[in-house]
Design a protein around this motif. Sequence first.
Motif, short mmCIF file in Angstrom:
data_model
loop_
_atom_site.label_atom_id
_atom_site.label_comp_id
_atom_site.label_asym_id
_atom_site.label_seq_id
_atom_site.Cartn_x
_atom_site.Cartn_y
_atom_site.Cartn_z
N VAL A 99 0.83 -1.21 0.00
CA VAL A 99 0.00 0.00 0.00
C VAL A 99 0.87 1.26 0.00
N ALA A 100 1.96 1.25 0.75
CA ALA A 100 2.81 2.44 0.82
C ALA A 100 3.36 2.79 -0.56
N THR A 101 3.78 1.78 -1.31
CA THR A 101 4.30 2.01 -2.66
C THR A 101 3.21 2.62 -3.55
N HIS A 102 1.99 2.08 -3.41
CA HIS A 102 0.88 2.62 -4.21
C HIS A 102 0.61 4.08 -3.87
N LEU A 103 0.58 4.41 -2.57
CA LEU A 103 0.29 5.78 -2.17
C LEU A 103 1.36 6.75 -2.65
N ARG A 104 2.61 6.32 -2.59
CA ARG A 104 3.70 7.20 -3.05
C ARG A 104 3.63 7.45 -4.55
N ALA A 105 3.00 6.55 -5.28
CA ALA A 105 2.90 6.70 -6.73
C ALA A 105 1.76 7.62 -7.14
N LEU A 106 0.84 7.93 -6.22
CA LEU A 106 -0.29 8.78 -6.54
C LEU A 106 0.15 10.24 -6.69
N ASP A 107 -0.50 10.96 -7.60
CA ASP A 107 -0.23 12.39 -7.70
C ASP A 107 -0.89 13.10 -6.53
N HIS A 108 -0.49 14.33 -6.32
CA HIS A 108 -0.93 15.09 -5.14
C HIS A 108 -2.45 15.18 -5.06
N GLU A 109 -3.11 15.52 -6.14
CA GLU A 109 -4.55 15.71 -6.13
C GLU A 109 -5.28 14.41 -5.82
N SER A 110 -4.78 13.29 -6.36
CA SER A 110 -5.42 12.00 -6.10
C SER A 110 -5.30 11.63 -4.62
N LEU A 111 -4.14 11.89 -4.04
CA LEU A 111 -3.92 11.57 -2.63
C LEU A 111 -4.80 12.43 -1.73
N VAL A 112 -4.91 13.72 -2.05
CA VAL A 112 -5.77 14.62 -1.28
C VAL A 112 -7.23 14.16 -1.39
N GLY A 113 -7.64 13.81 -2.60
CA GLY A 113 -9.01 13.35 -2.80
C GLY A 113 -9.31 12.09 -2.02
N LEU A 114 -8.36 11.18 -1.99
CA LEU A 114 -8.54 9.93 -1.24
C LEU A 114 -8.71 10.21 0.25
N LEU A 115 -7.90 11.10 0.79
CA LEU A 115 -7.99 11.44 2.21
C LEU A 115 -9.32 12.13 2.54
#
Length: 226
Positions: A99-115
């Motif tokens: 999961v950590a590898t997947h999260l690091r691969a996300l762009d900023h907007e995708s990660l913010v949206g997920l949170l």
Amino acid sequence: MAELSREQLLHTAGRPSFDRALDYLDRVSGRRLSQGRVHATVSGRARYRVQLTDTGHFFWSCECPWAMEGNCCKHVVAVGLVHLFDREHGDQAPQVPDVATHLRALDHESLVGLLLVESEHSPALALELEARAAVVSGDTGVLSSLFESALETSEPVPQEQASDYARAVHTAVDTVRALEQSGREEDAQDLFEAVYACAEDAEELVEDVEGEVAAALDRLHEIDTA
């Protein structure tokens, strides 16, 4: 160094739990591997999440009350026995991607949206994000209201809500520390006093079977004595 085996399960759990686990073998579901650990769910009076080591030094955990008291339970044994049997017969559990590898691969907007989406379903996460945002922005006036909403108790709090309550206390402590570290000692003291007042009856009102709230309150009391 002890590893997962039938003998180790019997030694760790004891004969009564080992024998009771035999009735739970068909209640094990969702078995999978992640970072060297076996994860699964066991259905009984409730659904309990279990994890144990696949290889290396034997380690286990389960959410059931018996395990939370430090005992290796029938749920752990059941998952271990199912995993050993399938592994010996070539039926390896599926490997979950890191999961950590997947999260690091996300762009900023995708990660913010997920949170943001997750915070809509998790009051504890929403509280932590709101508190962090208030500290960074310097608008700390809202912090007392945030933690009053999460911690003020006048009626008994059932066991199923104890974990969220404990996490809110931990978040409050982390927020006080963050204010102190940023040089806002007066704001930190004001927040500490507000949180302390809200949580002063928690030991009597929160059903804390697993000791999570007590551990969180210990951290809060450490600020008072620092």
